[in-house]
Design a protein around this motif. Structure first.
Motif, PDB file in Angstrom:
ATOM      1  N   VAL A  38      42.033  43.983  41.395  1.00 15.20           N
ATOM      2  CA  VAL A  38      42.384  42.564  41.529  1.00 15.20           C
ATOM      3  C   VAL A  38      42.515  42.184  43.007  1.00 15.20           C
ATOM      4  CG1 VAL A  38      44.182  40.836  41.085  1.00 15.20           C
ATOM      5  CG2 VAL A  38      43.469  42.384  39.267  1.00 15.20           C
ATOM      6  N   LEU A  39      43.175  43.030  43.784  1.00 15.41           N
ATOM      7  CA  LEU A  39      43.379  42.752  45.206  1.00 15.41           C
ATOM      8  C   LEU A  39      42.039  42.636  45.949  1.00 15.41           C
ATOM      9  CD1 LEU A  39      46.035  42.897  47.275  1.00 15.41           C
ATOM     10  CD2 LEU A  39      44.658  44.776  48.117  1.00 15.41           C
ATOM     11  N   ILE A  40      41.126  43.565  45.674  1.00 17.38           N
ATOM     12  CA  ILE A  40      39.814  43.547  46.337  1.00 17.38           C
ATOM     13  C   ILE A  40      39.034  42.287  45.944  1.00 17.38           C
ATOM     14  CG2 ILE A  40      37.547  44.690  46.418  1.00 17.38           C
ATOM     15  CD1 ILE A  40      39.153  47.385  46.361  1.00 17.38           C
ATOM     16  N   MET A  41      39.069  41.953  44.653  1.00 18.68           N
ATOM     17  CA  MET A  41      38.349  40.749  44.194  1.00 18.68           C
ATOM     18  C   MET A  41      38.911  39.495  44.862  1.00 18.68           C
ATOM     19  SD  MET A  41      37.884  41.358  40.126  1.00 18.68           S
ATOM     20  CE  MET A  41      36.605  42.384  39.459  1.00 18.68           C
ATOM     21  N   ARG A  42      40.223  39.437  44.986  1.00 13.59           N
ATOM     22  CA  ARG A  42      40.876  38.247  45.547  1.00 13.59           C
ATOM     23  C   ARG A  42      40.710  38.176  47.065  1.00 13.59           C
ATOM     24  NH1 ARG A  42      41.645  33.415  45.387  1.00 13.59           N
ATOM     25  NH2 ARG A  42      43.605  32.537  46.067  1.00 13.59           N
ATOM     26  N   MET A  43      41.021  39.264  47.762  1.00 13.75           N
ATOM     27  CA  MET A  43      41.077  39.239  49.224  1.00 13.75           C
ATOM     28  C   MET A  43      39.708  39.443  49.887  1.00 13.75           C
ATOM     29  SD  MET A  43      44.200  38.544  49.304  1.00 13.75           S
ATOM     30  CE  MET A  43      44.581  38.475  51.032  1.00 13.75           C
ATOM     31  N   TYR A  44      38.883  40.297  49.326  1.00 13.28           N
ATOM     32  CA  TYR A  44      37.622  40.642  49.974  1.00 13.28           C
ATOM     33  C   TYR A  44      36.420  39.912  49.381  1.00 13.28           C
ATOM     34  CZ  TYR A  44      40.277  44.239  52.359  1.00 13.28           C
ATOM     35  OH  TYR A  44      41.211  44.899  53.122  1.00 13.28           O
ATOM     36  N   LYS A  45      36.528  39.558  48.089  1.00 14.49           N
ATOM     37  CA  LYS A  45      35.402  38.861  47.456  1.00 14.49           C
ATOM     38  C   LYS A  45      35.706  37.387  47.246  1.00 14.49           C
ATOM     39  CE  LYS A  45      33.755  43.055  45.240  1.00 14.49           C
ATOM     40  NZ  LYS A  45      33.551  43.773  43.985  1.00 14.49           N
ATOM     41  N   ASP A  46      36.914  36.977  47.642  1.00 18.31           N
ATOM     42  CA  ASP A  46      37.330  35.570  47.603  1.00 18.31           C
ATOM     43  C   ASP A  46      37.171  34.946  46.217  1.00 18.31           C
ATOM     44  OD1 ASP A  46      38.558  33.570  49.033  1.00 18.31           O
ATOM     45  OD2 ASP A  46      36.675  32.590  49.575  1.00 18.31           O
ATOM     46  N   SER A  51      38.514  33.504  42.517  1.00 14.53           N
ATOM     47  CA  SER A  51      39.697  32.822  41.982  1.00 14.53           C
ATOM     48  C   SER A  51      40.323  33.721  40.912  1.00 14.53           C
ATOM     49  CB  SER A  51      39.295  31.490  41.367  1.00 14.53           C
ATOM     50  OG  SER A  51      38.562  31.719  40.177  1.00 14.53           O
ATOM     51  N   PHE A  52      41.581  33.436  40.558  1.00 20.15           N
ATOM     52  CA  PHE A  52      42.228  34.234  39.513  1.00 20.15           C
ATOM     53  C   PHE A  52      41.536  34.040  38.158  1.00 20.15           C
ATOM     54  CE2 PHE A  52      45.634  34.525  42.657  1.00 20.15           C
ATOM     55  CZ  PHE A  52      45.848  35.889  42.637  1.00 20.15           C
ATOM     56  N   LYS A  53      40.954  32.871  37.968  1.00 18.31           N
ATOM     57  CA  LYS A  53      40.198  32.620  36.733  1.00 18.31           C
ATOM     58  C   LYS A  53      38.979  33.558  36.690  1.00 18.31           C
ATOM     59  CE  LYS A  53      38.196  28.796  34.083  1.00 18.31           C
ATOM     60  NZ  LYS A  53      36.759  28.824  34.016  1.00 18.31           N
ATOM     61  N   GLU A  54      38.255  33.647  37.821  1.00 20.81           N
ATOM     62  CA  GLU A  54      37.084  34.535  37.892  1.00 20.81           C
ATOM     63  C   GLU A  54      37.496  36.000  37.732  1.00 20.81           C
ATOM     64  OE1 GLU A  54      34.091  32.215  40.983  1.00 20.81           O
ATOM     65  OE2 GLU A  54      35.924  33.120  41.800  1.00 20.81           O
ATOM     66  N   ILE A  55      38.615  36.362  38.357  1.00 18.07           N
ATOM     67  CA  ILE A  55      39.103  37.746  38.253  1.00 18.07           C
ATOM     68  C   ILE A  55      39.437  38.065  36.797  1.00 18.07           C
ATOM     69  CG2 ILE A  55      40.990  39.327  38.885  1.00 18.07           C
ATOM     70  CD1 ILE A  55      41.100  37.787  41.621  1.00 18.07           C
ATOM     71  N   ALA A  56      40.133  37.138  36.135  1.00 16.92           N
ATOM     72  CA  ALA A  56      40.510  37.333  34.729  1.00 16.92           C
ATOM     73  C   ALA A  56      39.265  37.537  33.861  1.00 16.92           C
ATOM     74  CB  ALA A  56      41.328  36.137  34.242  1.00 16.92           C
ATOM     75  N   GLU A  57      38.239  36.708  34.095  1.00 18.76           N
ATOM     76  CA  GLU A  57      36.994  36.823  33.322  1.00 18.76           C
ATOM     77  C   GLU A  57      36.286  38.149  33.593  1.00 18.76           C
ATOM     78  OE1 GLU A  57      34.871  33.279  34.468  1.00 18.76           O
ATOM     79  OE2 GLU A  57      36.151  31.974  33.244  1.00 18.76           O
ATOM     80  N   ASN A  58      36.234  38.545  34.871  1.00 20.90           N
ATOM     81  CA  ASN A  58      35.540  39.785  35.252  1.00 20.90           C
ATOM     82  C   ASN A  58      36.247  41.043  34.778  1.00 20.90           C
ATOM     83  OD1 ASN A  58      33.012  39.552  36.910  1.00 20.90           O
ATOM     84  ND2 ASN A  58      34.283  38.047  37.961  1.00 20.90           N
TER      85      ASN A  58
END
Length: 194
Positions: free
Chosen positions: A145-153, A155-162
């Motif tokens: 989650v941290l890498i998706m948010r901080m390095y891949k920019d 959204s939490f919606k996109e992270i949740a889906e992925n």
């Protein structure tokens, strides 16, 4: 007759076992690259020479202590030592020469932002490297989650889906990742500001 190049790892091993000539070969082999790197950061030949010498003093001390365990990655290891010594140099030397402003002399013609910006960039790079090293220690779901948010920019919606979880779970994992990151920063005694 072709000359066989001895691998760095063999030379390191030979040096640890008492062959002083092996270190000399390593220094000669990598001097140009390491020195150029240092010089590109400090922009002063004399300072670069001092840092280069300090780098190899540290290398020798580490090898003699038996604390070297870089498995054939001698050059990157030495470059990291040199990089850290460059940062130490900038942290130690925060002084700017003193001049008095007069009508024909202006201090701002002497001070160059370029050197200060190089220093800030080096320190920023070191901080980012330190953080990346700590992220590896996080539990897998928090790290993801941290890498998706901080390095891949993302959204939490996109992270949740992925990651196939709810937004609240993604937010919770991020929160725990940050809490654990703070604990790791304290544990490893890492300073995140210059």
């Amino acid at each position: 007759m072709e000359r066989k190049v001895i691998a760095d790892s063999v030379l390191v091993s030979n040096y640890i076992n008492g062959n002083e000539k092996s270190l000399e070969i390593l220094v000669i082999r990598h001097k140009q690259r390491i020195f150029s790197f240092i010089l590109s950061k400090v922009l002063d030949r004399e300072i670069a020479e001092d840092i280069f010498q300090d780098t190899f003093i540290k290398v020798i001390n580490t090898l003699k202590r038996g604390a070297y365990n870089e498995e054939g990655k001698f050059l990157p290891w030495v470059m990291r030592i040199a990089h850290n010594l460059v940062i130490d140099h900038f942290r130690r030397n925060k002084r700017i020469p003193t001049f008095r402003n007069t009508d024909e002399f202006d201090i701002f013609t002497v001070i160059s932002d370029e050197v200060l910006n190089v220093e800030k960039q080096i320190i920023k790079d070191q901080i980012l490297n330190d953080i990346k090293g700590l992220i590896v220690e996080l539990p897998e779901d928090q790290k993801e989650v941290l890498i998706m948010r901080m390095y891949k920019d993302m959204s939490f919606k996109e992270i949740a889906e992925n990651t196939d979880v709810s937004i609240n779970t993604a937010l919770g994992r991020m929160r725990y990742a940050l809490i654990n990151l703070r604990k790791l920063i304290e544990k490893h005694n890492i300073i995140l500001v210059n």
